[in-house]
Design a protein around this motif. Structure first.
Motif, mmCIF file in Angstrom:
data_model
loop_
_atom_site.group_PDB
_atom_site.id
_atom_site.type_symbol
_atom_site.label_atom_id
_atom_site.label_comp_id
_atom_site.label_asym_id
_atom_site.label_seq_id
_atom_site.Cartn_x
_atom_site.Cartn_y
_atom_site.Cartn_z
ATOM 1 N N THR A 3 0.837 -1.200 0.000
ATOM 2 C CA THR A 3 0.000 0.000 0.000
ATOM 3 C C THR A 3 0.869 1.245 0.000
ATOM 4 O OG1 THR A 3 -1.768 -1.149 1.184
ATOM 5 C CG2 THR A 3 -1.793 1.252 1.243
ATOM 6 N N ARG A 4 0.501 2.216 -0.835
ATOM 7 C CA ARG A 4 1.202 3.483 -0.919
ATOM 8 C C ARG A 4 0.237 4.621 -0.650
ATOM 9 N NH1 ARG A 4 5.160 4.118 -4.784
ATOM 10 N NH2 ARG A 4 5.048 6.329 -4.229
ATOM 11 N N ASP A 5 0.725 5.665 -0.008
ATOM 12 C CA ASP A 5 -0.045 6.897 0.173
ATOM 13 C C ASP A 5 0.591 7.983 -0.690
ATOM 14 O OD1 ASP A 5 -1.894 5.954 2.131
ATOM 15 O OD2 ASP A 5 -0.306 6.064 3.627
ATOM 16 N N VAL A 6 -0.234 8.699 -1.453
ATOM 17 C CA VAL A 6 0.250 9.828 -2.245
ATOM 18 C C VAL A 6 -0.742 10.971 -2.100
ATOM 19 C CG1 VAL A 6 1.480 8.389 -3.924
ATOM 20 C CG2 VAL A 6 -0.892 9.058 -4.374
ATOM 21 N N ASP A 7 -0.262 12.172 -2.363
ATOM 22 C CA ASP A 7 -1.180 13.313 -2.360
ATOM 23 C C ASP A 7 -2.111 13.263 -3.561
ATOM 24 O OD1 ASP A 7 -0.167 14.456 -0.027
ATOM 25 O OD2 ASP A 7 1.352 15.600 -1.111
ATOM 26 N N PRO A 58 -12.695 2.444 0.569
ATOM 27 C CA PRO A 58 -11.912 1.813 1.639
ATOM 28 C C PRO A 58 -12.755 0.928 2.549
ATOM 29 C CG PRO A 58 -11.324 4.122 1.416
ATOM 30 C CD PRO A 58 -12.524 3.905 0.543
ATOM 31 N N TRP A 59 -14.070 1.138 2.550
ATOM 32 C CA TRP A 59 -14.968 0.257 3.302
ATOM 33 C C TRP A 59 -14.743 -1.201 2.908
ATOM 34 C CZ3 TRP A 59 -19.051 -2.470 0.816
ATOM 35 C CH2 TRP A 59 -19.889 -3.173 1.675
ATOM 36 N N GLU A 60 -14.379 -1.429 1.633
ATOM 37 C CA GLU A 60 -14.048 -2.780 1.186
ATOM 38 C C GLU A 60 -12.552 -2.994 1.393
ATOM 39 O OE1 GLU A 60 -16.604 -3.929 -2.494
ATOM 40 O OE2 GLU A 60 -15.900 -1.880 -2.808
ATOM 41 N N ASP A 61 -12.151 -3.301 2.604
ATOM 42 C CA ASP A 61 -10.721 -3.396 2.901
ATOM 43 C C ASP A 61 -10.151 -4.723 2.390
ATOM 44 O OD1 ASP A 61 -11.404 -5.366 4.714
ATOM 45 O OD2 ASP A 61 -11.224 -4.072 6.468
ATOM 46 N N ALA A 62 -8.887 -4.938 2.663
ATOM 47 C CA ALA A 62 -8.190 -6.088 2.096
ATOM 48 C C ALA A 62 -8.796 -7.417 2.532
ATOM 49 C CB ALA A 62 -6.714 -6.037 2.484
ATOM 50 N N VAL A 112 -9.423 3.761 -2.699
ATOM 51 C CA VAL A 112 -8.272 2.902 -2.899
ATOM 52 C C VAL A 112 -8.208 2.580 -4.389
ATOM 53 C CG1 VAL A 112 -7.188 0.685 -2.382
ATOM 54 C CG2 VAL A 112 -8.488 1.892 -0.614
ATOM 55 N N VAL A 113 -7.035 2.777 -4.988
ATOM 56 C CA VAL A 113 -6.859 2.492 -6.412
ATOM 57 C C VAL A 113 -5.904 1.316 -6.548
ATOM 58 C CG1 VAL A 113 -6.191 3.414 -8.662
ATOM 59 C CG2 VAL A 113 -7.179 4.940 -6.930
ATOM 60 N N GLY A 141 3.592 -6.849 -10.399
ATOM 61 C CA GLY A 141 2.538 -7.290 -9.493
ATOM 62 C C GLY A 141 1.495 -6.199 -9.300
ATOM 63 N N VAL A 142 0.777 -6.285 -8.189
ATOM 64 C CA VAL A 142 -0.278 -5.305 -7.918
ATOM 65 C C VAL A 142 0.091 -4.469 -6.700
ATOM 66 C CG1 VAL A 142 -2.111 -6.674 -8.962
ATOM 67 C CG2 VAL A 142 -1.611 -6.955 -6.532
ATOM 68 N N GLU A 143 -0.532 -3.312 -6.618
ATOM 69 C CA GLU A 143 -0.229 -2.357 -5.563
ATOM 70 C C GLU A 143 -1.490 -1.561 -5.261
ATOM 71 O OE1 GLU A 143 3.042 1.270 -4.888
ATOM 72 O OE2 GLU A 143 2.938 0.149 -6.761
ATOM 73 N N ARG A 144 -1.717 -1.275 -3.995
ATOM 74 C CA ARG A 144 -2.859 -0.460 -3.591
ATOM 75 C C ARG A 144 -2.355 0.944 -3.271
ATOM 76 N NH1 ARG A 144 -4.627 -2.252 1.341
ATOM 77 N NH2 ARG A 144 -6.871 -1.978 1.051
ATOM 78 N N VAL A 145 -3.017 1.945 -3.860
ATOM 79 C CA VAL A 145 -2.620 3.333 -3.647
ATOM 80 C C VAL A 145 -3.773 4.080 -2.994
ATOM 81 C CG1 VAL A 145 -1.910 5.486 -4.761
ATOM 82 C CG2 VAL A 145 -1.026 3.305 -5.591
ATOM 83 N N HIS A 146 -3.428 4.847 -1.956
ATOM 84 C CA HIS A 146 -4.403 5.710 -1.284
ATOM 85 C C HIS A 146 -4.079 7.159 -1.649
ATOM 86 C CE1 HIS A 146 -5.287 2.673 2.234
ATOM 87 N NE2 HIS A 146 -5.664 2.241 1.050
ATOM 88 N N PRO A 147 -4.737 7.714 -2.647
ATOM 89 C CA PRO A 147 -4.475 9.113 -2.993
ATOM 90 C C PRO A 147 -5.433 10.051 -2.262
ATOM 91 C CG PRO A 147 -5.789 8.097 -4.712
ATOM 92 C CD PRO A 147 -5.621 7.068 -3.619
ATOM 93 N N ARG A 148 -4.939 11.197 -1.838
ATOM 94 C CA ARG A 148 -5.826 12.195 -1.256
ATOM 95 C C ARG A 148 -6.690 12.836 -2.339
ATOM 96 N NH1 ARG A 148 -2.129 16.182 2.065
ATOM 97 N NH2 ARG A 148 -4.164 16.974 2.777
#
Length: 302
Positions: free
Chosen positions: A10-14, A88-92, A108-109, A116-123
């Motif tokens: 999981t990554r967080d980005v602006d 995000p209600w549908e979590d991992a 969540v994108v 592979g795959v990656e989950r990104v949380h953008p603001r």
């Protein structure tokens, strides 16, 4: 070999920009210059989108735009697809609790690449996915040698002439640019005529001619290619998953987009061709993208 399932990183980005055409590159660069952490993803191996196949001088170089974006601090992820956007209600581990009526947190994108795959949380999320080409309805529209406008442009960008005598049906700046380029490359042109005037493509193994309605009568022309500009539709799927309103216009699906690319989802903006046919020129794309970026930078600073 059976491998154990694993949770994607999981990554967080602006700001996450989906689409690496001119709109996405310009918006991402402006957000990065505003001090935001920006990731841009595009499924193609080269950034630039339509700039890579536009049949005349588009007014910007795709490689230069990509280099400027990277220099501004944009994390450019090519050959990477955004395959889904969810609440995000549908979590991992699966949905938990009662489903909210509307998404209350940034989405969540899910990104997919050869790594592979990656989950990104953008603001904030910027949708710059462009437009789908539709289908033109005329007799024998599936005859080999009938190609849509964008395909003809891509062929030309690789040095391939679609035909020696080409019928062109459609209207707009891209049609005009293609017609001019075809003439410059030595092709003989029929048209451009309106899409509605094209009645039929003739030939069995390949296009040998076409029928065009002119002043109430049908005229047959010999040709070896028919290039058609069908109605287009916003590439709306990811935007709809993110909560953006989508409506059928009569010829295709369009996003509900307001000033500076604002949508019904307060953390999602749409820029470029996906906004609609009116945002077609590079100047219009630049203006829309920079306006959306300025709004995002302002929101995140408050």
């Amino acid at each position: 070999e059976v491998r154990e399932p694993r949770i994607a990183e999981t990554r967080d980005v602006d700001v996450l920009v989906i689409g690496g055409g001119p709109a996405g590159l310009i918006a991402a660069t402006a957000c990065a210059r505003g001090g935001r952490a920006v990731m841009l993803v595009d499924e193609e191996p080269r950034a630039g989108g339509s700039l890579n196949w536009w049949p005349s001088d588009p007014g910007a170089d795709p490689d230069t735009l990509a280099r400027v974006a990277i220099q501004a601090g944009v994390e450019l992820r090519l050959s990477t697809s955004a395959v889904g956007i969810y609440d995000p209600w549908e979590d991992a581990s699966g949905a938990s609790g009662a489903q909210p009526a509307r998404r209350r947190e940034p989405p969540v994108v899910l990104l997919a690449s050869s790594e592979g795959v990656e989950r990104v949380h953008p603001r904030r999320t910027v949708i710059a996915t462009g437009r789908h080409e539709g289908m033109s309805a005329f007799e024998d529209n599936d005859c080999p040698g009938v190609i849509e406008l964008r395909a003809a442009c891509v062929l030309l960008s690789h040095g391939v002439l679609p035909g020696e005598r080409v019928a062109v049906a459609g209207e707009g700046a891209l049609v005009d640019a293609l017609a001019e380029r075809l003439r410059a490359e030595g092709a003989e042109l029929i048209g451009p005529v309106t899409e509605a005037a094209l009645v039929e493509a003739t030939g069995r193994a390949c296009v040998e001619g076409c029928v065009i309605e002119e002043a109430g009568r049908r005229v047959t022309y010999a040709c070896d290619a028919v290039v058609v500009s069908p109605p287009t539709s916003a590439v709306y799927e990811l935007a709809a998953q993110a909560g953006v309103e989508v409506a059928f216009s009569g010829t295709g699906f369009e996003l509900g987009v307001g000033d500076a690319g604002a949508t019904a989802a307060p953390d999602v903006r749409a820029v470029g061709w996906v906004q609609g046919p009116a945002v077609a020129s590079l100047d219009a794309v630049r203006e829309a993208s920079e306006a959306a970026a300025a709004a995002i930078v302002g929101e995140l600073a408050s």
